[in-house]
Motif scaffolding. Structure first.
Motif, PDB file in Angstrom:
ATOM      1  N   SER A  62      47.649  40.028  41.936  1.00  0.00           N
ATOM      2  CA  SER A  62      46.977  41.250  41.519  1.00  0.00           C
ATOM      3  C   SER A  62      47.983  42.183  40.826  1.00  0.00           C
ATOM      4  N   TRP A  64      49.241  43.070  36.474  1.00  0.00           N
ATOM      5  CA  TRP A  64      48.841  42.896  35.079  1.00  0.00           C
ATOM      6  C   TRP A  64      49.641  41.775  34.437  1.00  0.00           C
ATOM      7  N   LEU A  68      45.469  36.785  33.869  1.00  0.00           N
ATOM      8  CA  LEU A  68      44.138  37.348  34.064  1.00  0.00           C
ATOM      9  C   LEU A  68      43.234  36.913  32.911  1.00  0.00           C
ATOM     10  N   LEU A  71      41.893  39.166  29.603  1.00  0.00           N
ATOM     11  CA  LEU A  71      42.604  40.448  29.562  1.00  0.00           C
ATOM     12  C   LEU A  71      42.902  40.856  28.128  1.00  0.00           C
ATOM     13  N   ASP A  75      42.915  46.967  28.240  1.00  0.00           N
ATOM     14  CA  ASP A  75      42.478  46.987  29.644  1.00  0.00           C
ATOM     15  C   ASP A  75      43.586  47.403  30.596  1.00  0.00           C
ATOM     16  N   PRO A  82      45.020  45.579  38.837  1.00  0.00           N
ATOM     17  CA  PRO A  82      43.804  45.035  38.233  1.00  0.00           C
ATOM     18  C   PRO A  82      42.774  44.704  39.301  1.00  0.00           C
ATOM     19  N   TYR A  85      39.052  40.581  38.532  1.00  0.00           N
ATOM     20  CA  TYR A  85      39.412  39.341  37.865  1.00  0.00           C
ATOM     21  C   TYR A  85      39.376  38.204  38.867  1.00  0.00           C
ATOM     22  N   GLU A  88      42.686  36.531  41.844  1.00  0.00           N
ATOM     23  CA  GLU A  88      43.828  37.429  42.003  1.00  0.00           C
ATOM     24  C   GLU A  88      44.598  37.087  43.277  1.00  0.00           C
TER      25      GLU A  88
END
Length: 116
Positions: A62, A64, A68, A71, A75, A82, A85, A88
């Motif tokens: 989890s 960025w 992901l 993405l 975003d 995040p 998604y 994660e």
């Protein structure tokens, strides 16, 4: 004790002011301390996944990054984690983490059966 070994590594890296001195930080286990130190020491060498799953932990993805799905740069908000998604957090029992047997091994041994 494992913390003594971690302290030796830290001393060798010039971190004498950041030693554990045999004391596990509150809220952590000795295993967590060792795995965190190993994560730092072996960053970008591809050991993290194996370390996490062989210790029956969940992989926390989890953060960025390009892992992901879908993405877009717009975003990304570095002030938050995040959310929403897929995958994660990947538990060590998840069938997605079973690795395929290399094709060379399969060809060398006709009795070898590929992982599902």
């Amino acid at each position: 004790m494992a913390l003594a070994d971690v302290d030796i590594i830290r001393q060798n890296r010039g971190l004498e002011n950041s030693l554990y001195n045999g004391v596990v930080p509150q809220g952590l286990t000795a295993l967590q301390v060792v795995l965190n130190e190993r994560r730092i020491e072996l960053a970008f060498e591809g050991h993290r996944t194996i370390d996490v799953y062989r210790n029956k932990l969940s992989m926390d993805r989890s953060y960025w990054g390009y892992h992901l799905p879908g993405l877009k740069e717009s975003d990304i908000n570095l002030a938050t984690k995040p959310q929403g998604y897929a995958n994660e957090i990947v538990n060590y029992t998840n069938p997605r983490i079973i690795y395929y047997i290399p094709v060379d091994e399969k060809l060398a041994n006709p009795l070898c059966v590929q992982n599902p």
